[in-house]
Design a protein around this motif. Structure first.
Motif, PDB file in Angstrom:
ATOM      1  N   MET A  91       0.911  -1.022  -0.141  1.00 56.43           N
ATOM      2  CA  MET A  91       0.112  -0.130  -0.031  1.00 56.43           C
ATOM      3  C   MET A  91       0.938   1.027   0.262  1.00 56.43           C
ATOM      4  SD  MET A  91      -2.992  -1.113   2.457  1.00 56.43           S
ATOM      5  CE  MET A  91      -3.825   0.464   2.435  1.00 56.43           C
ATOM      6  N   VAL A  92       1.944   1.241   0.620  1.00 59.35           N
ATOM      7  CA  VAL A  92       2.839   2.366   0.743  1.00 59.35           C
ATOM      8  C   VAL A  92       3.537   2.518  -0.662  1.00 59.35           C
ATOM      9  CG1 VAL A  92       4.917   3.580   1.934  1.00 59.35           C
ATOM     10  CG2 VAL A  92       3.182   2.365   3.130  1.00 59.35           C
ATOM     11  N   LEU A 105       1.334   4.019  -2.782  1.00 63.68           N
ATOM     12  CA  LEU A 105       0.630   5.286  -2.545  1.00 63.68           C
ATOM     13  C   LEU A 105       1.503   6.268  -3.192  1.00 63.68           C
ATOM     14  CD1 LEU A 105      -1.058   7.370  -1.115  1.00 63.68           C
ATOM     15  CD2 LEU A 105       0.287   6.894   0.773  1.00 63.68           C
ATOM     16  N   SER A 118       1.436   6.515  -7.175  1.00 62.40           N
ATOM     17  CA  SER A 118       0.270   7.034  -7.797  1.00 62.40           C
ATOM     18  C   SER A 118       0.327   8.577  -7.356  1.00 62.40           C
ATOM     19  CB  SER A 118      -1.083   6.508  -7.054  1.00 62.40           C
ATOM     20  OG  SER A 118      -1.109   6.392  -5.721  1.00 62.40           O
ATOM     21  N   LEU A 126      -9.845  -1.417  -1.022  1.00 57.59           N
ATOM     22  CA  LEU A 126      -8.862  -0.910  -0.383  1.00 57.59           C
ATOM     23  C   LEU A 126      -7.375  -0.443  -1.107  1.00 57.59           C
ATOM     24  CD1 LEU A 126      -7.586  -0.230   2.380  1.00 57.59           C
ATOM     25  CD2 LEU A 126      -6.781  -2.672   2.489  1.00 57.59           C
ATOM     26  N   PHE A 127      -7.181  -1.363  -2.056  1.00 55.80           N
ATOM     27  CA  PHE A 127      -5.980  -1.091  -2.777  1.00 55.80           C
ATOM     28  C   PHE A 127      -6.271  -0.017  -4.071  1.00 55.80           C
ATOM     29  CE2 PHE A 127      -4.961  -5.450  -1.408  1.00 55.80           C
ATOM     30  CZ  PHE A 127      -3.758  -5.218  -0.565  1.00 55.80           C
ATOM     31  N   VAL A 182      -6.239   3.316  -2.342  1.00 57.03           N
ATOM     32  CA  VAL A 182      -4.861   3.805  -2.046  1.00 57.03           C
ATOM     33  C   VAL A 182      -4.591   4.554  -3.349  1.00 57.03           C
ATOM     34  CG1 VAL A 182      -2.686   3.317  -1.499  1.00 57.03           C
ATOM     35  CG2 VAL A 182      -4.494   2.369  -0.306  1.00 57.03           C
ATOM     36  N   LEU A 226      -6.564   7.508  -4.042  1.00 56.32           N
ATOM     37  CA  LEU A 226      -6.418   8.736  -3.117  1.00 56.32           C
ATOM     38  C   LEU A 226      -4.922   9.347  -3.538  1.00 56.32           C
ATOM     39  CD1 LEU A 226      -7.294   9.968  -0.570  1.00 56.32           C
ATOM     40  CD2 LEU A 226      -6.177   8.385   0.744  1.00 56.32           C
ATOM     41  N   GLY A 227      -3.976   8.553  -3.705  1.00 60.81           N
ATOM     42  CA  GLY A 227      -2.837   9.190  -4.137  1.00 60.81           C
ATOM     43  C   GLY A 227      -2.861  10.012  -5.309  1.00 60.81           C
ATOM     44  N   THR A 257     -13.121  10.092  -6.698  1.00 60.25           N
ATOM     45  CA  THR A 257     -12.135   9.105  -5.949  1.00 60.25           C
ATOM     46  C   THR A 257     -12.779   8.469  -5.022  1.00 60.25           C
ATOM     47  OG1 THR A 257     -10.003  10.410  -6.023  1.00 60.25           O
ATOM     48  CG2 THR A 257      -9.934   8.867  -4.459  1.00 60.25           C
ATOM     49  N   MET A 264     -13.716   4.060  -4.771  1.00 60.63           N
ATOM     50  CA  MET A 264     -13.514   3.360  -3.887  1.00 60.63           C
ATOM     51  C   MET A 264     -14.643   2.292  -3.615  1.00 60.63           C
ATOM     52  SD  MET A 264     -10.824   5.268  -1.192  1.00 60.63           S
ATOM     53  CE  MET A 264     -11.909   6.882  -1.199  1.00 60.63           C
TER      54      MET A 264
END
Length: 529
Positions: free
Chosen positions: A14-15, A18, A21, A135-136, A139, A142-143, A306, A310
Protein backbone atom coordinates in the motif's frame (compact mmCIF):
# COMPACT_ATOMS: atom_id res chain seq x y z
CA UNK A 1 2.06 -17.34 6.38
CA UNK A 2 1.03 -15.68 9.63
CA UNK A 3 -1.56 -12.94 9.82
CA UNK A 4 1.11 -10.50 11.05
CA UNK A 5 3.35 -11.28 8.09
CA UNK A 6 0.50 -10.81 5.61
CA UNK A 7 -0.45 -7.49 7.24
CA UNK A 8 3.14 -6.21 7.00
CA UNK A 9 3.37 -7.20 3.33
CA UNK A 10 0.03 -5.54 2.65
CA UNK A 11 1.25 -2.35 4.35
CA UNK A 12 4.43 -2.36 2.24
CA UNK A 13 2.41 -2.77 -0.97
CA UNK A 14 0.00 0.00 0.00
CA UNK A 15 2.81 2.43 0.83
CA UNK A 16 4.58 1.61 -2.44
CA UNK A 17 1.39 2.10 -4.46
CA UNK A 18 0.74 5.37 -2.64
CA UNK A 19 4.06 7.01 -3.51
CA UNK A 20 3.87 5.81 -7.13
CA UNK A 21 0.33 7.10 -7.67
CA UNK A 22 0.97 10.32 -5.74
CA UNK A 23 3.97 11.12 -7.89
CA UNK A 24 1.89 11.03 -11.08
CA UNK A 25 -0.05 14.15 -10.07
CA UNK A 26 1.95 15.88 -7.34
CA UNK A 27 4.72 16.90 -9.78
CA UNK A 28 2.32 18.80 -12.05
CA UNK A 29 1.93 21.63 -9.54
CA UNK A 30 5.71 22.14 -9.36
CA UNK A 31 6.27 22.63 -13.08
CA UNK A 32 5.80 26.45 -13.29
CA UNK A 33 8.33 27.19 -10.52
CA UNK A 34 10.59 24.35 -11.61
CA UNK A 35 10.80 25.76 -15.13
CA UNK A 36 11.36 29.33 -13.93
CA UNK A 37 14.28 28.16 -11.76
CA UNK A 38 15.87 25.54 -14.02
CA UNK A 39 15.09 27.17 -17.37
CA UNK A 40 14.72 25.09 -20.51
CA UNK A 41 11.08 25.79 -21.32
CA UNK A 42 11.49 24.02 -24.67
CA UNK A 43 12.47 20.82 -22.81
CA UNK A 44 9.49 20.93 -20.45
CA UNK A 45 7.44 18.18 -22.12
CA UNK A 46 10.37 15.77 -21.87
CA UNK A 47 10.14 15.89 -18.07
CA UNK A 48 6.80 14.10 -18.43
CA UNK A 49 7.71 12.02 -21.48
CA UNK A 50 10.97 10.68 -19.98
CA UNK A 51 9.11 9.23 -16.98
CA UNK A 52 6.40 7.71 -19.13
CA UNK A 53 8.82 6.16 -21.63
CA UNK A 54 10.93 4.59 -18.89
CA UNK A 55 8.03 3.31 -16.78
CA UNK A 56 6.05 1.82 -19.67
CA UNK A 57 9.13 0.18 -21.24
CA UNK A 58 10.11 -1.82 -18.16
CA UNK A 59 6.63 -3.14 -17.32
CA UNK A 60 6.59 -6.24 -19.57
CA UNK A 61 10.22 -7.06 -18.75
CA UNK A 62 9.94 -6.79 -14.96
CA UNK A 63 6.85 -9.00 -14.86
CA UNK A 64 8.75 -11.89 -16.40
CA UNK A 65 11.85 -11.30 -14.24
CA UNK A 66 9.72 -11.26 -11.07
CA UNK A 67 8.32 -14.66 -12.05
CA UNK A 68 11.84 -15.99 -12.62
CA UNK A 69 13.69 -14.53 -9.64
CA UNK A 70 10.95 -13.83 -7.10
CA UNK A 71 8.93 -10.76 -6.09
CA UNK A 72 10.93 -9.56 -3.09
CA UNK A 73 14.08 -8.72 -5.05
CA UNK A 74 12.33 -6.64 -7.70
CA UNK A 75 9.89 -5.02 -5.28
CA UNK A 76 12.74 -3.70 -3.14
CA UNK A 77 14.85 -2.79 -6.18
CA UNK A 78 11.90 -0.99 -7.79
CA UNK A 79 11.18 1.15 -4.73
CA UNK A 80 14.91 1.84 -4.26
CA UNK A 81 15.33 3.03 -7.86
CA UNK A 82 12.18 5.15 -7.57
CA UNK A 83 13.38 6.81 -4.36
CA UNK A 84 16.91 7.29 -5.75
CA UNK A 85 15.46 8.95 -8.84
CA UNK A 86 13.28 11.15 -6.61
CA UNK A 87 16.25 12.32 -4.55
CA UNK A 88 18.25 13.05 -7.70
CA UNK A 89 15.30 15.03 -9.16
CA UNK A 90 15.30 17.13 -6.02
CA UNK A 91 18.99 17.94 -6.60
CA UNK A 92 18.63 18.88 -10.28
CA UNK A 93 20.51 22.00 -11.35
CA UNK A 94 19.12 22.24 -14.88
CA UNK A 95 16.35 20.81 -17.05
CA UNK A 96 18.61 18.23 -18.70
CA UNK A 97 19.43 16.70 -15.32
CA UNK A 98 15.75 16.75 -14.37
CA UNK A 99 14.83 14.80 -17.53
CA UNK A 100 17.55 12.20 -16.91
CA UNK A 101 16.59 11.73 -13.25
CA UNK A 102 12.88 11.53 -14.09
CA UNK A 103 13.71 8.66 -16.45
CA UNK A 104 15.50 6.88 -13.57
CA UNK A 105 12.48 7.49 -11.37
CA UNK A 106 10.24 6.15 -14.15
CA UNK A 107 12.13 2.84 -14.21
CA UNK A 108 11.33 2.39 -10.52
CA UNK A 109 7.72 3.50 -11.00
CA UNK A 110 7.27 1.00 -13.83
CA UNK A 111 8.43 -1.79 -11.52
CA UNK A 112 6.30 -0.82 -8.51
CA UNK A 113 2.74 -1.03 -9.82
CA UNK A 114 2.72 -4.44 -11.62
CA UNK A 115 4.76 -6.15 -8.89
CA UNK A 116 2.45 -4.70 -6.23
CA UNK A 117 -0.56 -6.28 -7.96
CA UNK A 118 1.36 -9.54 -8.38
CA UNK A 119 2.23 -9.69 -4.67
CA UNK A 120 -1.44 -9.12 -3.85
CA UNK A 121 -2.25 -12.14 -6.02
CA UNK A 122 0.34 -14.18 -4.13
CA UNK A 123 -0.79 -13.48 -0.58
CA UNK A 124 -4.56 -13.53 -1.08
CA UNK A 125 -6.88 -16.08 -2.64
CA UNK A 126 -9.31 -15.01 -5.35
CA UNK A 127 -12.15 -14.41 -2.90
CA UNK A 128 -9.86 -12.53 -0.50
CA UNK A 129 -8.55 -10.32 -3.30
CA UNK A 130 -12.10 -9.54 -4.37
CA UNK A 131 -12.78 -8.27 -0.85
CA UNK A 132 -9.53 -6.27 -0.69
CA UNK A 133 -9.75 -4.57 -4.09
CA UNK A 134 -11.57 -1.56 -2.67
CA UNK A 135 -8.70 -0.92 -0.29
CA UNK A 136 -5.96 -1.18 -2.91
CA UNK A 137 -7.86 0.74 -5.59
CA UNK A 138 -8.68 3.37 -2.99
CA UNK A 139 -5.01 3.84 -2.11
CA UNK A 140 -4.11 4.34 -5.76
CA UNK A 141 -7.03 6.71 -6.39
CA UNK A 142 -6.37 8.66 -3.19
CA UNK A 143 -2.74 9.18 -4.12
CA UNK A 144 -3.75 10.49 -7.55
CA UNK A 145 -6.45 12.76 -6.13
CA UNK A 146 -4.52 14.43 -3.30
CA UNK A 147 -1.38 14.92 -5.40
CA UNK A 148 -2.24 18.42 -6.69
CA UNK A 149 -3.27 19.61 -3.22
CA UNK A 150 -0.15 18.27 -1.50
CA UNK A 151 2.05 19.56 -4.32
CA UNK A 152 0.52 23.02 -4.15
CA UNK A 153 0.99 23.12 -0.38
CA UNK A 154 4.68 22.20 -0.63
CA UNK A 155 5.39 24.61 -3.50
CA UNK A 156 3.60 27.53 -1.82
CA UNK A 157 5.09 27.12 1.66
CA UNK A 158 8.44 25.37 1.12
CA UNK A 159 10.25 24.59 -2.15
CA UNK A 160 9.40 22.48 -5.20
CA UNK A 161 12.37 20.17 -4.49
CA UNK A 162 10.64 18.81 -1.37
CA UNK A 163 7.98 17.28 -3.63
CA UNK A 164 10.59 14.72 -4.63
CA UNK A 165 12.39 14.43 -1.30
CA UNK A 166 9.29 13.36 0.66
CA UNK A 167 9.50 10.03 -1.20
CA UNK A 168 12.70 9.18 0.71
CA UNK A 169 11.23 8.45 4.20
CA UNK A 170 8.03 6.95 2.77
CA UNK A 171 9.97 4.67 0.44
CA UNK A 172 12.25 3.63 3.29
CA UNK A 173 9.20 2.45 5.24
CA UNK A 174 7.95 0.38 2.28
CA UNK A 175 11.39 -1.25 1.84
CA UNK A 176 11.75 -1.99 5.56
CA UNK A 177 8.33 -3.65 5.73
CA UNK A 178 9.05 -5.74 2.65
CA UNK A 179 12.50 -6.73 3.92
CA UNK A 180 11.03 -7.96 7.20
CA UNK A 181 7.89 -9.70 5.98
CA UNK A 182 8.17 -10.62 2.29
CA UNK A 183 9.60 -14.15 1.90
CA UNK A 184 12.73 -14.57 -0.18
CA UNK A 185 12.74 -17.10 -2.97
CA UNK A 186 14.08 -18.21 -6.29
CA UNK A 187 10.95 -17.87 -8.37
CA UNK A 188 10.54 -20.48 -11.11
CA UNK A 189 14.21 -21.39 -10.93
CA UNK A 190 14.82 -20.56 -14.62
CA UNK A 191 17.87 -18.46 -15.44
CA UNK A 192 17.42 -18.11 -19.20
CA UNK A 193 16.76 -14.42 -19.73
CA UNK A 194 15.37 -13.34 -23.09
CA UNK A 195 17.79 -10.43 -23.59
CA UNK A 196 16.94 -10.01 -27.28
CA UNK A 197 13.21 -9.91 -26.56
CA UNK A 198 13.76 -7.45 -23.73
CA UNK A 199 15.77 -5.12 -25.96
CA UNK A 200 13.28 -5.36 -28.82
CA UNK A 201 10.33 -4.67 -26.52
CA UNK A 202 12.01 -1.54 -25.12
CA UNK A 203 13.01 -0.24 -28.58
CA UNK A 204 9.49 -0.86 -29.91
CA UNK A 205 7.72 0.80 -26.98
CA UNK A 206 10.06 3.81 -26.83
CA UNK A 207 9.77 4.38 -30.60
CA UNK A 208 5.98 4.19 -30.54
CA UNK A 209 5.48 6.36 -27.46
CA UNK A 210 7.96 8.98 -28.67
CA UNK A 211 6.21 9.16 -32.04
CA UNK A 212 2.79 9.51 -30.39
CA UNK A 213 3.98 12.14 -27.92
CA UNK A 214 5.98 14.29 -30.33
CA UNK A 215 4.04 13.83 -33.57
CA UNK A 216 1.71 16.63 -34.58
CA UNK A 217 3.28 18.96 -32.03
CA UNK A 218 7.08 19.06 -32.12
CA UNK A 219 7.10 17.74 -35.69
CA UNK A 220 4.51 16.87 -38.33
CA UNK A 221 2.99 13.40 -38.54
CA UNK A 222 4.39 13.06 -42.07
CA UNK A 223 7.88 14.29 -41.13
CA UNK A 224 10.92 12.03 -41.38
CA UNK A 225 11.05 11.92 -37.56
CA UNK A 226 7.53 10.52 -37.24
CA UNK A 227 7.85 8.15 -40.18
CA UNK A 228 11.19 6.77 -39.00
CA UNK A 229 9.88 6.21 -35.47
CA UNK A 230 6.73 4.46 -36.69
CA UNK A 231 8.86 2.42 -39.08
CA UNK A 232 11.10 1.39 -36.19
CA UNK A 233 8.00 0.48 -34.19
CA UNK A 234 6.67 -1.83 -36.91
CA UNK A 235 10.07 -3.44 -37.52
CA UNK A 236 10.70 -3.86 -33.79
CA UNK A 237 7.26 -5.43 -33.28
CA UNK A 238 7.77 -7.93 -36.12
CA UNK A 239 11.21 -8.93 -34.82
CA UNK A 240 9.84 -9.15 -31.27
CA UNK A 241 7.05 -11.54 -32.34
CA UNK A 242 9.48 -13.70 -34.32
CA UNK A 243 11.88 -13.82 -31.37
CA UNK A 244 9.18 -14.62 -28.79
CA UNK A 245 7.96 -17.54 -30.88
CA UNK A 246 11.47 -19.07 -30.96
CA UNK A 247 13.01 -18.59 -27.52
CA UNK A 248 12.52 -21.02 -24.64
CA UNK A 249 11.74 -18.38 -21.98
CA UNK A 250 10.07 -15.43 -23.77
CA UNK A 251 9.46 -12.13 -22.03
CA UNK A 252 5.85 -12.33 -23.22
CA UNK A 253 4.71 -15.83 -24.15
CA UNK A 254 2.41 -15.17 -27.11
CA UNK A 255 0.60 -18.44 -26.38
CA UNK A 256 -0.99 -16.67 -23.42
CA UNK A 257 -3.29 -14.93 -25.89
CA UNK A 258 -4.79 -18.33 -26.63
CA UNK A 259 -6.42 -18.09 -23.20
CA UNK A 260 -9.79 -16.42 -23.69
CA UNK A 261 -9.79 -14.73 -20.28
CA UNK A 262 -6.31 -13.26 -20.79
CA UNK A 263 -6.85 -12.04 -24.36
CA UNK A 264 -10.26 -10.54 -23.54
CA UNK A 265 -9.13 -8.73 -20.40
CA UNK A 266 -5.97 -7.50 -22.14
CA UNK A 267 -8.04 -5.97 -24.95
CA UNK A 268 -10.44 -4.55 -22.37
CA UNK A 269 -7.50 -2.93 -20.52
CA UNK A 270 -6.37 -1.34 -23.79
CA UNK A 271 -9.86 0.04 -24.47
CA UNK A 272 -10.19 1.27 -20.88
CA UNK A 273 -6.96 3.20 -21.20
CA UNK A 274 -7.87 4.66 -24.58
CA UNK A 275 -11.45 5.59 -23.78
CA UNK A 276 -11.41 6.57 -20.12
CA UNK A 277 -8.01 8.03 -19.33
CA UNK A 278 -7.89 9.77 -22.68
CA UNK A 279 -11.12 11.65 -22.00
CA UNK A 280 -10.94 12.21 -18.25
CA UNK A 281 -7.95 14.55 -18.60
CA UNK A 282 -10.19 17.14 -20.25
CA UNK A 283 -12.59 17.50 -17.32
CA UNK A 284 -10.05 19.36 -15.08
CA UNK A 285 -9.25 21.62 -18.04
CA UNK A 286 -12.92 22.44 -18.41
CA UNK A 287 -13.38 23.06 -14.68
CA UNK A 288 -10.43 25.43 -14.43
CA UNK A 289 -10.78 27.12 -17.80
CA UNK A 290 -14.51 27.48 -18.42
CA UNK A 291 -16.10 27.20 -14.96
CA UNK A 292 -13.22 29.23 -13.52
CA UNK A 293 -12.27 27.10 -10.51
CA UNK A 294 -8.68 27.34 -9.24
CA UNK A 295 -6.30 24.40 -9.58
CA UNK A 296 -6.41 23.78 -5.83
CA UNK A 297 -10.20 23.94 -5.62
CA UNK A 298 -10.57 21.70 -8.66
CA UNK A 299 -9.84 18.93 -6.18
CA UNK A 300 -13.45 19.30 -5.05
CA UNK A 301 -14.31 17.68 -8.38
CA UNK A 302 -11.66 14.94 -8.42
CA UNK A 303 -12.12 13.89 -4.79
CA UNK A 304 -15.77 12.82 -5.22
CA UNK A 305 -14.61 10.72 -8.17
CA UNK A 306 -12.01 9.10 -5.92
CA UNK A 307 -14.54 8.23 -3.23
CA UNK A 308 -16.97 6.84 -5.81
CA UNK A 309 -14.15 4.78 -7.31
CA UNK A 310 -13.43 3.30 -3.87
CA UNK A 311 -17.12 2.57 -3.31
CA UNK A 312 -17.39 1.01 -6.77
CA UNK A 313 -14.29 -1.11 -6.18
CA UNK A 314 -15.57 -2.44 -2.85
CA UNK A 315 -18.96 -3.16 -4.39
CA UNK A 316 -17.29 -4.63 -7.46
CA UNK A 317 -15.24 -7.01 -5.32
CA UNK A 318 -18.41 -8.28 -3.68
CA UNK A 319 -20.25 -8.62 -6.99
CA UNK A 320 -17.33 -10.44 -8.63
CA UNK A 321 -18.00 -13.41 -6.38
CA UNK A 322 -21.67 -13.55 -7.34
CA UNK A 323 -22.17 -12.58 -10.99
CA UNK A 324 -20.49 -13.18 -14.34
CA UNK A 325 -17.64 -10.94 -15.42
CA UNK A 326 -19.45 -9.79 -18.56
CA UNK A 327 -22.48 -8.63 -16.60
CA UNK A 328 -20.39 -6.57 -14.20
CA UNK A 329 -18.31 -5.14 -17.05
CA UNK A 330 -21.44 -4.09 -18.94
CA UNK A 331 -22.96 -2.49 -15.84
CA UNK A 332 -19.78 -0.60 -14.90
CA UNK A 333 -19.04 0.66 -18.41
CA UNK A 334 -22.69 1.68 -18.89
CA UNK A 335 -22.30 3.95 -15.85
CA UNK A 336 -19.09 5.39 -17.35
CA UNK A 337 -20.98 6.05 -20.60
CA UNK A 338 -23.67 7.88 -18.62
CA UNK A 339 -20.94 10.05 -17.09
CA UNK A 340 -19.42 10.75 -20.49
CA UNK A 341 -22.83 11.68 -21.86
CA UNK A 342 -23.17 14.19 -19.02
CA UNK A 343 -19.84 15.68 -20.15
CA UNK A 344 -21.18 16.15 -23.70
CA UNK A 345 -23.71 18.54 -22.17
CA UNK A 346 -21.01 20.85 -20.75
CA UNK A 347 -21.53 24.52 -21.64
CA UNK A 348 -20.11 27.82 -20.36
CA UNK A 349 -22.96 27.92 -17.82
CA UNK A 350 -22.35 24.41 -16.47
CA UNK A 351 -22.33 24.30 -12.69
CA UNK A 352 -19.67 22.74 -10.49
CA UNK A 353 -22.24 20.20 -9.27
CA UNK A 354 -22.86 19.06 -12.84
CA UNK A 355 -19.13 18.44 -13.27
CA UNK A 356 -18.97 16.63 -9.91
CA UNK A 357 -21.88 14.38 -10.92
CA UNK A 358 -20.09 13.49 -14.16
CA UNK A 359 -16.87 12.60 -12.34
CA UNK A 360 -18.73 10.62 -9.69
CA UNK A 361 -20.42 8.48 -12.35
CA UNK A 362 -17.12 7.89 -14.12
CA UNK A 363 -15.44 7.00 -10.82
CA UNK A 364 -18.19 4.57 -9.82
CA UNK A 365 -18.10 2.81 -13.19
CA UNK A 366 -14.31 2.62 -13.13
CA UNK A 367 -14.38 1.13 -9.65
CA UNK A 368 -16.75 -1.62 -10.74
CA UNK A 369 -14.62 -2.67 -13.73
CA UNK A 370 -10.93 -1.97 -13.06
CA UNK A 371 -10.38 -4.64 -10.37
CA UNK A 372 -11.85 -7.35 -12.61
CA UNK A 373 -8.93 -7.20 -15.04
CA UNK A 374 -6.38 -8.16 -12.39
CA UNK A 375 -8.72 -10.60 -10.63
CA UNK A 376 -9.58 -12.41 -13.83
CA UNK A 377 -6.11 -12.87 -15.32
CA UNK A 378 -4.45 -13.79 -12.02
CA UNK A 379 -7.09 -16.43 -11.36
CA UNK A 380 -6.62 -17.88 -14.85
CA UNK A 381 -2.93 -18.79 -14.35
CA UNK A 382 -0.72 -20.36 -11.71
CA UNK A 383 1.90 -18.44 -9.76
CA UNK A 384 4.68 -19.15 -12.29
CA UNK A 385 2.98 -16.85 -14.82
CA UNK A 386 1.27 -14.42 -12.46
CA UNK A 387 3.88 -11.69 -12.79
CA UNK A 388 3.95 -11.66 -16.58
CA UNK A 389 0.14 -11.71 -17.04
CA UNK A 390 -0.37 -8.97 -14.44
CA UNK A 391 2.30 -6.82 -16.07
CA UNK A 392 0.80 -7.43 -19.52
CA UNK A 393 -2.57 -5.98 -18.54
CA UNK A 394 -0.87 -2.98 -16.91
CA UNK A 395 1.24 -2.50 -20.04
CA UNK A 396 -1.71 -2.57 -22.44
CA UNK A 397 -3.71 -0.20 -20.23
CA UNK A 398 -0.79 2.25 -20.30
CA UNK A 399 -0.44 1.91 -24.08
CA UNK A 400 -4.17 2.46 -24.47
CA UNK A 401 -3.97 5.62 -22.38
CA UNK A 402 -1.15 6.95 -24.57
CA UNK A 403 -3.09 6.21 -27.75
CA UNK A 404 -6.26 7.70 -26.27
CA UNK A 405 -4.66 10.91 -25.00
CA UNK A 406 -2.90 11.46 -28.34
CA UNK A 407 -5.87 10.62 -30.56
CA UNK A 408 -8.37 12.62 -28.54
CA UNK A 409 -5.85 15.46 -28.41
CA UNK A 410 -5.86 15.53 -32.21
CA UNK A 411 -9.67 15.62 -32.18
CA UNK A 412 -9.69 18.45 -29.61
CA UNK A 413 -7.12 20.49 -31.53
CA UNK A 414 -8.98 20.11 -34.82
CA UNK A 415 -12.24 21.16 -33.18
CA UNK A 416 -10.52 24.20 -31.65
CA UNK A 417 -9.42 25.17 -35.18
CA UNK A 418 -12.99 24.92 -36.46
CA UNK A 419 -14.31 26.90 -33.50
CA UNK A 420 -11.56 29.52 -33.94
CA UNK A 421 -12.56 30.11 -37.56
CA UNK A 422 -16.20 30.46 -36.53
CA UNK A 423 -15.91 32.54 -33.34
CA UNK A 424 -12.55 34.29 -33.02
CA UNK A 425 -11.44 35.09 -36.57
CA UNK A 426 -14.55 37.20 -37.40
CA UNK A 427 -14.01 39.33 -34.28
CA UNK A 428 -10.31 39.87 -35.00
CA UNK A 429 -11.15 40.92 -38.56
CA UNK A 430 -13.04 43.92 -37.17
CA UNK A 431 -10.09 45.17 -35.09
CA UNK A 432 -7.16 47.18 -36.52
CA UNK A 433 -4.08 45.01 -37.03
CA UNK A 434 -1.89 47.08 -34.70
CA UNK A 435 -4.27 46.45 -31.79
CA UNK A 436 -4.22 42.68 -32.12
CA UNK A 437 -0.46 42.33 -32.64
CA UNK A 438 -0.10 41.17 -29.03
CA UNK A 439 -2.44 38.26 -29.70
CA UNK A 440 0.34 36.54 -31.67
CA UNK A 441 2.21 36.15 -28.39
CA UNK A 442 -0.61 34.12 -26.90
CA UNK A 443 -1.04 31.30 -29.35
CA UNK A 444 0.75 29.77 -32.29
CA UNK A 445 -2.32 27.63 -32.93
CA UNK A 446 -6.00 27.79 -31.81
CA UNK A 447 -5.65 25.08 -29.13
CA UNK A 448 -3.10 27.27 -27.33
CA UNK A 449 -5.88 29.73 -26.53
CA UNK A 450 -6.87 27.43 -23.65
CA UNK A 451 -3.89 28.97 -21.81
CA UNK A 452 -5.73 32.31 -21.83
CA UNK A 453 -8.33 30.74 -19.53
CA UNK A 454 -5.81 28.91 -17.34
CA UNK A 455 -3.30 31.78 -17.03
CA UNK A 456 -5.14 35.04 -16.37
CA UNK A 457 -2.08 37.21 -17.02
CA UNK A 458 -2.28 36.29 -20.72
CA UNK A 459 -5.63 38.06 -20.94
CA UNK A 460 -3.79 41.38 -20.63
CA UNK A 461 -2.40 40.77 -24.13
CA UNK A 462 -5.93 40.97 -25.56
CA UNK A 463 -7.01 44.51 -26.55
CA UNK A 464 -9.15 45.91 -23.76
CA UNK A 465 -12.02 46.83 -26.05
CA UNK A 466 -12.63 43.23 -27.15
CA UNK A 467 -11.29 41.40 -24.08
CA UNK A 468 -14.64 40.39 -22.47
CA UNK A 469 -16.09 39.17 -25.77
CA UNK A 470 -12.85 37.35 -26.64
CA UNK A 471 -12.62 35.52 -23.30
CA UNK A 472 -16.27 34.54 -23.60
CA UNK A 473 -15.66 33.25 -27.13
CA UNK A 474 -12.64 31.21 -26.01
CA UNK A 475 -14.72 29.61 -23.26
CA UNK A 476 -17.35 28.66 -25.84
CA UNK A 477 -14.59 27.32 -28.09
CA UNK A 478 -13.28 25.05 -25.37
CA UNK A 479 -16.70 23.87 -24.17
CA UNK A 480 -17.78 22.95 -27.70
CA UNK A 481 -14.45 21.38 -28.63
CA UNK A 482 -14.47 18.82 -25.81
CA UNK A 483 -17.87 17.41 -26.81
CA UNK A 484 -16.46 15.22 -29.65
CA UNK A 485 -13.77 13.98 -27.24
CA UNK A 486 -16.40 12.48 -24.95
CA UNK A 487 -18.55 11.17 -27.81
CA UNK A 488 -15.55 9.23 -29.11
CA UNK A 489 -14.78 8.10 -25.56
CA UNK A 490 -18.33 6.78 -25.29
CA UNK A 491 -17.85 4.79 -28.50
CA UNK A 492 -14.63 3.21 -27.24
CA UNK A 493 -16.22 2.32 -23.90
CA UNK A 494 -19.25 0.84 -25.69
CA UNK A 495 -16.81 -1.34 -27.65
CA UNK A 496 -15.45 -2.48 -24.27
CA UNK A 497 -18.92 -3.77 -23.35
CA UNK A 498 -18.99 -5.81 -26.57
CA UNK A 499 -15.51 -7.21 -25.85
CA UNK A 500 -16.61 -8.18 -22.34
CA UNK A 501 -19.25 -10.50 -23.72
CA UNK A 502 -16.52 -12.67 -25.26
CA UNK A 503 -15.85 -13.85 -21.69
CA UNK A 504 -19.02 -15.91 -21.97
CA UNK A 505 -20.21 -17.26 -18.64
CA UNK A 506 -16.78 -16.87 -17.00
CA UNK A 507 -16.81 -15.66 -13.41
CA UNK A 508 -14.51 -15.58 -10.40
CA UNK A 509 -16.57 -18.28 -8.67
CA UNK A 510 -16.40 -20.49 -11.76
CA UNK A 511 -12.62 -20.01 -12.02
CA UNK A 512 -12.14 -20.94 -8.35
CA UNK A 513 -14.39 -23.99 -8.68
CA UNK A 514 -12.37 -25.07 -11.73
CA UNK A 515 -9.18 -24.97 -9.68
CA UNK A 516 -7.88 -21.55 -10.78
CA UNK A 517 -4.14 -21.17 -10.27
CA UNK A 518 -4.45 -18.28 -7.82
CA UNK A 519 -6.03 -20.39 -5.10
CA UNK A 520 -3.33 -22.86 -4.24
CA UNK A 521 -2.64 -23.07 -0.52
CA UNK A 522 -0.94 -19.77 0.09
CA UNK A 523 1.09 -20.82 3.09
CA UNK A 524 2.97 -23.34 0.96
CA UNK A 525 2.64 -21.82 -2.49
CA UNK A 526 3.79 -18.35 -1.56
CA UNK A 527 7.05 -19.41 0.02
CA UNK A 528 8.77 -19.57 -3.34
CA UNK A 529 8.15 -15.92 -3.87
Amino acid sequence: MTKRQRNLITASVMVGMLIASLDQTIVDTAFPKMISELGGVSLFTWVITAYMLASTSVVPVVGKLADMYGRKLFWIVGITIFVLGSVLCGQSQNMTEMILFRAIQGIGGGMIMPIAQTIIGDIFTGEQRAKMQGLFTGVFALGSAIGPFVGGLIVDHFHWKYIFLINLPVGAVAVALAWIALPSGQGTGSRKIDWVGSLLSIVTVVSFLTAMQMGGDHWAWTSWESLSLFGTTVLGLVLFIVNELKVEEPILDLRLFGNRVFSTFTLLALLQGAGMFGAIVYVPWFIQGVVGVSATNSGTVSMPMTFCMMIGSVLGGQLARKIQYRVQIAAGLAIVIAGFYGATLFTITTSLWHARAVMMLIGLGLGLVMPLVTLGVQQAFDKSKRGVVTSATAFFRSMGATIGVTTLGIVFNSQMKVQFDERIAPQLAKVPANLVAGMAKIAQKPADLVQVLLQKQLQALIPEGIRPQMVQAIKEMMANSIHPVFWIGMGVIALGIVVGFFLGSESLTKQIAAGGGADEKLEGGFAAH
